[in-house]
Design a protein around this motif. Structure first.
Motif, PDB file in Angstrom:
ATOM      1  N   PHE A  57       0.845  -1.202   0.000  1.00 22.00           N
ATOM      2  CA  PHE A  57       0.000   0.000   0.000  1.00 22.00           C
ATOM      3  C   PHE A  57       0.874   1.243   0.000  1.00 22.00           C
ATOM      4  N   ALA A  58       0.288   2.347  -0.346  1.00 23.07           N
ATOM      5  CA  ALA A  58       0.927   3.666  -0.268  1.00 23.07           C
ATOM      6  C   ALA A  58      -0.199   4.701  -0.358  1.00 23.07           C
ATOM      7  N   PRO A  59      -0.032   5.849   0.280  1.00 24.47           N
ATOM      8  CA  PRO A  59       1.112   6.226   1.112  1.00 24.47           C
ATOM      9  C   PRO A  59       1.060   5.556   2.483  1.00 24.47           C
ATOM     10  N   VAL A  60       2.174   5.670   3.211  1.00 21.43           N
ATOM     11  CA  VAL A  60       2.252   5.112   4.550  1.00 21.43           C
ATOM     12  C   VAL A  60       2.850   6.151   5.490  1.00 21.43           C
ATOM     13  N   LEU A  61       2.261   6.228   6.682  1.00 20.59           N
ATOM     14  CA  LEU A  61       2.810   7.035   7.769  1.00 20.59           C
ATOM     15  C   LEU A  61       3.770   6.143   8.547  1.00 20.59           C
ATOM     16  N   LYS A 118      -3.333  -1.429   7.532  1.00 26.62           N
ATOM     17  CA  LYS A 118      -4.601  -1.079   8.174  1.00 26.62           C
ATOM     18  C   LYS A 118      -4.533  -1.381   9.665  1.00 26.62           C
ATOM     19  N   ALA A 119      -5.529  -0.861  10.399  1.00 25.61           N
ATOM     20  CA  ALA A 119      -5.655  -1.206  11.807  1.00 25.61           C
ATOM     21  C   ALA A 119      -6.060  -2.671  11.920  1.00 25.61           C
ATOM     22  N   PRO A 120      -5.950  -3.275  13.106  1.00 26.22           N
ATOM     23  CA  PRO A 120      -6.300  -4.691  13.243  1.00 26.22           C
ATOM     24  C   PRO A 120      -7.716  -5.026  12.785  1.00 26.22           C
ATOM     25  N   ASP A 121      -8.633  -4.056  12.817  1.00 27.24           N
ATOM     26  CA  ASP A 121     -10.003  -4.345  12.371  1.00 27.24           C
ATOM     27  C   ASP A 121     -10.190  -4.173  10.866  1.00 27.24           C
ATOM     28  N   GLY A 122      -9.102  -3.895  10.143  1.00 30.85           N
ATOM     29  CA  GLY A 122      -9.171  -3.815   8.688  1.00 30.85           C
ATOM     30  C   GLY A 122      -9.528  -2.461   8.125  1.00 30.85           C
ATOM     31  N   THR A 123      -9.540  -1.426   8.972  1.00 33.54           N
ATOM     32  CA  THR A 123      -9.851  -0.078   8.514  1.00 33.54           C
ATOM     33  C   THR A 123      -8.641   0.834   8.700  1.00 33.54           C
ATOM     34  N   PRO A 132      -7.065   7.116   2.107  1.00 32.76           N
ATOM     35  CA  PRO A 132      -6.556   6.325   3.230  1.00 32.76           C
ATOM     36  C   PRO A 132      -5.022   6.282   3.226  1.00 32.76           C
ATOM     37  N   VAL A 133      -4.472   6.326   4.428  1.00 35.80           N
ATOM     38  CA  VAL A 133      -3.019   6.259   4.609  1.00 35.80           C
ATOM     39  C   VAL A 133      -2.705   5.067   5.498  1.00 35.80           C
ATOM     40  N   GLY A 134      -1.766   4.237   5.076  1.00 37.71           N
ATOM     41  CA  GLY A 134      -1.340   3.119   5.908  1.00 37.71           C
ATOM     42  C   GLY A 134      -0.531   3.599   7.097  1.00 37.71           C
ATOM     43  N   ALA A 135      -0.447   2.747   8.098  1.00 38.90           N
ATOM     44  CA  ALA A 135       0.316   3.077   9.305  1.00 38.90           C
ATOM     45  C   ALA A 135       1.308   1.973   9.590  1.00 38.90           C
ATOM     46  N   MET A 136       2.561   2.329   9.770  1.00 37.76           N
ATOM     47  CA  MET A 136       3.585   1.349  10.112  1.00 37.76           C
ATOM     48  C   MET A 136       3.241   0.693  11.455  1.00 37.76           C
ATOM     49  N   SER A 137       3.137  -0.613  11.460  1.00 34.05           N
ATOM     50  CA  SER A 137       2.920  -1.390  12.686  1.00 34.05           C
ATOM     51  C   SER A 137       1.654  -0.979  13.440  1.00 34.05           C
ATOM     52  N   PHE A 138       0.590  -0.670  12.712  1.00 32.17           N
ATOM     53  CA  PHE A 138      -0.680  -0.222  13.310  1.00 32.17           C
ATOM     54  C   PHE A 138      -0.535   1.115  14.031  1.00 32.17           C
ATOM     55  N   LEU A 139       0.612   1.793  13.885  1.00 32.73           N
ATOM     56  CA  LEU A 139       0.900   2.967  14.694  1.00 32.73           C
ATOM     57  C   LEU A 139       1.085   4.218  13.840  1.00 32.73           C
ATOM     58  N   PRO A 149      -3.969   0.680  18.931  1.00 30.42           N
ATOM     59  CA  PRO A 149      -4.737  -0.368  19.615  1.00 30.42           C
ATOM     60  C   PRO A 149      -4.122  -0.652  20.973  1.00 30.42           C
ATOM     61  N   VAL A 150      -4.963  -0.997  21.951  1.00 31.30           N
ATOM     62  CA  VAL A 150      -4.437  -1.241  23.298  1.00 31.30           C
ATOM     63  C   VAL A 150      -3.443  -2.397  23.309  1.00 31.30           C
ATOM     64  N   SER A 151      -3.527  -3.288  22.329  1.00 33.93           N
ATOM     65  CA  SER A 151      -2.599  -4.415  22.260  1.00 33.93           C
ATOM     66  C   SER A 151      -1.178  -3.982  21.931  1.00 33.93           C
ATOM     67  N   ALA A 152      -1.013  -2.718  21.511  1.00 35.73           N
ATOM     68  CA  ALA A 152       0.313  -2.205  21.143  1.00 35.73           C
ATOM     69  C   ALA A 152       0.777  -1.106  22.089  1.00 35.73           C
ATOM     70  N   VAL A 153       0.173  -1.020  23.262  1.00 34.93           N
ATOM     71  CA  VAL A 153       0.478   0.072  24.196  1.00 34.93           C
ATOM     72  C   VAL A 153       0.839  -0.499  25.557  1.00 34.93           C
ATOM     73  N   ILE A 154       1.968  -0.068  26.093  1.00 34.01           N
ATOM     74  CA  ILE A 154       2.462  -0.546  27.390  1.00 34.01           C
ATOM     75  C   ILE A 154       2.577   0.645  28.334  1.00 34.01           C
ATOM     76  N   LYS A 155       1.903   0.581  29.466  1.00 43.88           N
ATOM     77  CA  LYS A 155       1.992   1.636  30.472  1.00 43.88           C
ATOM     78  C   LYS A 155       3.339   1.582  31.157  1.00 43.88           C
ATOM     79  N   VAL A 156       3.937   2.773  31.392  1.00 41.33           N
ATOM     80  CA  VAL A 156       5.251   2.838  32.035  1.00 41.33           C
ATOM     81  C   VAL A 156       5.205   3.843  33.176  1.00 41.33           C
ATOM     82  N   PRO A 157       6.125   3.737  34.138  1.00 38.96           N
ATOM     83  CA  PRO A 157       6.143   4.681  35.263  1.00 38.96           C
ATOM     84  C   PRO A 157       6.362   6.119  34.794  1.00 38.96           C
TER      85      PRO A 157
END
Length: 372
Positions: A57-61, A118-123, A132-139, A149-157
């Motif tokens: 796909f292109a373009p990609v962020l 695309k995001a994990p839900d295909g959009t 539409p613009v693609g996103a590297m690693s859903f990000l 997506p919350v599956s790609a987010v880690i809370k840190v101190p």
């Protein structure tokens, strides 16, 4: 919302990144909106530009190594709330698939789609002029804001500086885990790390923290060898050929227990020499991303078989982001894992192409985009 981002319009052509106005959708129930403080410049994003990693796909962020503060959270963003400090991980994990259940979350079925655009839900969450613009690693962390997506987010101190925490999204766990998990470095081992950039330098640190007695850092760039010496390497070499004689001398001809390939591009002709650096019964870890069409490897198969050696691939250093990012930050807080020393230069988003040029020409251990 309206924001800005660095896009590739023609991936695979070395055309560089274009700073564009973009439209970012609000987070859906299982997503969060993060205001980023920083994003690392990782060679994986450069692979998109060179074509080593092809995109459908292109373009990609671009961008996948980020850290910031949550400013909006979806209704199902369990465990996350506005104001939390977080790191984005380029390999999300669902916690439910076979691989997650086996403790192999770096191979999660959800994470397998990170290059799909695309995001994990295909959009798509990102658009430019309605396209539409693609996103590297859903990000897509080459923007001051990211919907993740919350599956790609880690809370840190909150006491962890976010411009350093950003490196935990990719480079640090990939290198550290390559030594600790993939290579299974043991106290007293001799370890060779081939390529000591933003990933390899953390393989050096991982080997040190795992108790390796002898650590040989191989890199053609002098300042990278010097940095490796400061962060755990006991010896350095400019090339694999130089390392061959050095390791033979250091081990009385036995050779290295573990050899880790973390060069910027994993060309097939590097595998054979790395295997020859490895002792009988030892392990050669391949962490470097190879060009997608790389189908040939230089390797002495008789030596591999008769010497009982093992070739081990390593994605994300075989790390589990939810367990290992907090662990690594704990090591950082205790002064055992060095992060501050790895940020060579910082850049504005507008200077992203300069940052990648500096990386490709060997001037950075890690360059970081810092957002105002």
């Amino acid at each position: 919302m309206k924001t800005r981002g660095a896009l590739l319009w023609k991936p695979g052509t070395n055309s560089g990144w274009s700073i564009e106005d973009i439209d970012l959708d609000p987070p859906r129930p299982d997503e969060v909106l993060i205001e980023l403080v920083a994003s690392g410049l990782c060679h994986s994003d450069a692979h998109l530009d060179t074509g080593d990693i092809p995109l459908p796909f292109a373009p990609v962020l671009g961008g996948h190594e980020g850290a910031g503060v949550i400013v909006e959270a979806g209704d199902h963003a369990t465990g996350l709330e506005v104001g939390d400090h977080v790191v984005t991980t380029f390999l999300p994990s669902c916690g439910r698939c076979r691989w997650c259940a086996l403790g192999m979350s770096s191979l999660c079925d959800v994470g397998a789609g990170v290059l799909g655009g695309k995001a994990p839900d295909g959009t798509n969450r990102i658009h430019v002029d309605g396209q539409p613009v693609g996103a590297m690693s859903f990000l897509g962390t080459f923007s001051p804001y990211v919907v993740a997506p919350v599956s790609a987010v880690i809370k840190v101190p909150k006491e962890i500086p976010l411009d350093k925490a950003a490196l935990l999204g990719c480079g640090v766990p990939t290198g550290w885990g390559s030594a600790v998990y993939a290579a299974d470095t043991q106290p007293g081992d001799t370890v060779v790390v081939v390529g000591t950039g933003g990933v390899g330098i953390h393989a050096v640190q991982g080997a040190r923290l795992a108790g390796a007695t002898t650590i040989v850092a191989v890199d053609p760039v002098e300042f990278k060898r010097e940095t490796a010496s400061k962060l755990g390497a006991t010896h350095v070499a400019e090339s694999i050929a130089d390392a061959m004689s050095l390791v033979a001398d250091l081990t009385d001809g036995v050779m290295a227990d573990k050899v880790i390939l973390t060069a910027g591009v994993g060309e097939g002709n590097l595998v054979g020499p790395c295997s020859l650096l490895t002792r009988k019964g030892g392990t050669t870890v391949i962490t470097s991303a190879a060009p997608a069409m790389q189908a040939e490897v230089s390797l002495n198969l008789l030596d591999l078989t008769m010497s009982g050696k093992r070739l081990q691939g390593a994605l994300y250093g075989q790390c589990n982001a939810r367990a290992d990012i907090p662990k690594l930050l704990g090591l950082y807080k205790r002064g055992e894992l060095m992060l501050d020393e790895l940020v060579t230069n910082t850049y504005s988003l507008d200077d992203i192409n300069t940052g990648f040029t500096d990386m490709m020409e060997g001037r950075n251990m890690r360059g970081v985009i810092v957002y105002d």
